[in-house]
Design a protein around this motif. Structure first.
Motif, PDB file in Angstrom:
ATOM      1  N   UNK A 118       0.835  -1.194   0.000  1.00 17.45           N
ATOM      2  CA  UNK A 118       0.000   0.000   0.000  1.00 17.45           C
ATOM      3  C   UNK A 118       0.874   1.249   0.000  1.00 17.45           C
ATOM      4  N   UNK A 119       1.933   1.244   0.817  1.00 18.73           N
ATOM      5  CA  UNK A 119       2.854   2.383   0.876  1.00 18.73           C
ATOM      6  C   UNK A 119       3.533   2.610  -0.469  1.00 18.73           C
ATOM      7  N   UNK A 120       3.952   1.536  -1.120  1.00 19.11           N
ATOM      8  CA  UNK A 120       4.620   1.644  -2.418  1.00 19.11           C
ATOM      9  C   UNK A 120       3.684   2.231  -3.458  1.00 19.11           C
ATOM     10  N   UNK A 121       2.443   1.776  -3.455  1.00 22.96           N
ATOM     11  CA  UNK A 121       1.473   2.296  -4.412  1.00 22.96           C
ATOM     12  C   UNK A 121       1.227   3.775  -4.170  1.00 22.96           C
ATOM     13  N   UNK A 122       1.078   4.172  -2.907  1.00 20.06           N
ATOM     14  CA  UNK A 122       0.807   5.567  -2.584  1.00 20.06           C
ATOM     15  C   UNK A 122       1.970   6.470  -2.969  1.00 20.06           C
ATOM     16  N   UNK A 123       3.196   5.982  -2.836  1.00 17.85           N
ATOM     17  CA  UNK A 123       4.373   6.804  -3.120  1.00 17.85           C
ATOM     18  C   UNK A 123       4.438   7.241  -4.573  1.00 17.85           C
ATOM     19  N   UNK A 124       3.795   6.503  -5.469  1.00 16.62           N
ATOM     20  CA  UNK A 124       3.853   6.809  -6.899  1.00 16.62           C
ATOM     21  C   UNK A 124       2.699   7.685  -7.373  1.00 16.62           C
ATOM     22  N   UNK A 125       1.828   8.117  -6.457  1.00 17.93           N
ATOM     23  CA  UNK A 125       0.642   8.866  -6.846  1.00 17.93           C
ATOM     24  C   UNK A 125       0.916  10.364  -6.946  1.00 17.93           C
ATOM     25  N   UNK A 126       0.110  11.103  -7.717  1.00 18.53           N
ATOM     26  CA  UNK A 126       0.227  12.565  -7.731  1.00 18.53           C
ATOM     27  C   UNK A 126       0.056  13.176  -6.338  1.00 18.53           C
ATOM     28  N   UNK A 127      -0.817  12.574  -5.528  1.00 10.81           N
ATOM     29  CA  UNK A 127      -0.945  12.960  -4.121  1.00 10.81           C
ATOM     30  C   UNK A 127      -0.435  11.781  -3.294  1.00 10.81           C
ATOM     31  N   UNK A 128       0.871  11.762  -2.982  1.00  7.08           N
ATOM     32  CA  UNK A 128       1.481  10.567  -2.372  1.00  7.08           C
ATOM     33  C   UNK A 128       1.169  10.413  -0.892  1.00  7.08           C
ATOM     34  N   UNK A 129      -0.093  10.157  -0.597  1.00  3.42           N
ATOM     35  CA  UNK A 129      -0.551   9.986   0.775  1.00  3.42           C
ATOM     36  C   UNK A 129      -1.254   8.641   0.879  1.00  3.42           C
TER      37      UNK A 129
END
Length: 257
Positions: A212-223
């Motif tokens: 989940x953390x890895x996926x979030x890190x790649x987002x435009x809003x990395x939260x």
């Protein structure tokens, strides 16, 4: 043809309202219960097997009158009984949050691994169950003349990326069902979907928090999306999106981009 009513409805006050939440004993459902109760709603915490969790949550919510409610997605008779119980004990229902759901992690390319039993269980819980719940509660919801149904969906229903093909299909079906229901349930009932991407819960068996953390890190809003982030979207949809129905809100950090 009747004349359209003027706007200016203003926020939807929750004091004196009753919110029924399927899957309310944990995860997104529990977070929504807390947020709606904070705003003054009385909560029926729906559960399938988590009776102890539901009763504990109902006891700790702010306000009074909250109840635990047996609301299993696979049993339409029990769902009808739950609606009757809400009417008897709470007298009304103004908000229905369909948060109950299930899945199993199955690689999309492994078609044989997604067996019929798993496929049927996911569709029953994620599609037929919410429909049966809506069907059972609509008479109560209509009675107040200003009700809201919130379906907790998923970005998987839009992009086809999720724990399994069956899960993706179930959430796409839930979204389309929301379109159909919004047409026939208005003007007394709004129907709005709330669709997160990966949420930091144990909902998907085998999915680690690191993933989940890895996926979030790649987002435009990395939260990392927490259950409370989704709950806040639920509250916003109920209280402020007074002219929205038949639509789905993304709570995905921009993953759809």
């Amino acid at each position: 043809m009747s004349e359209a009513k003027p706007g200016g409805l203003g926020p939807y006050a929750l004091q004196g309202r009753v919110a029924v939440i399927s899957g309310g004993s944990s995860g997104i459902g529990a977070a929504a219960a807390r947020r709606l109760a904070e705003q003054g709603a009385t909560i029926a915490v729906g559960y399938n097997t988590g009776r102890d969790r539901a009763e504990a949550l109902a006891a700790e919510l702010p306000g009074s009158g909250h109840i635990a409610l047996h609301l299993p997605m696979g049993d339409s008779a029990a769902i009808r009984a739950a609606a009757a119980e809400v009417e008897t004990r709470l007298g009304r229902a103004d908000i229905l949050v369909n948060s109950a759901g299930t899945t199993r992690a199955v690689p999309h390319a492994d078609l044989d691994a997604l067996d019929d039993e798993t496929f049927d269980r996911i569709l029953l819980t994620n599609v037929r169950g919410p429909y049966a719940t809506i069907r059972a509660f609509v008479p109560l919801l209509r009675r107040g003349g200003d009700a809201v149904i919130i379906n907790i969906s998923s970005l998987a229903g839009i992009n086809g990326l999720g724990s399994s093909i069956a899960y993706c299909a179930s959430k796409a079906a839930l979204d389309t069902m929301g379109l159909s229901l919004a047409r026939v349930l208005g003007p007394e009932i709004r129907v709005i979907g709330v669709s997160p991407a990966a949420v930091d819960t144990g909902f998907v068996p085998g999915r680690s928090r690191e993933a989940v953390l890895k996926q979030a890190a790649a987002l435009p809003l990395p939260v990392v999306c927490q259950p409370d982030d989704v709950a806040l979207a639920v509250v916003a949809a109920v209280t402020h999106l007074r002219l929205s129905t038949g639509t789905t809100l993304l709570v995905d950090g921009g993953r759809h981009l």
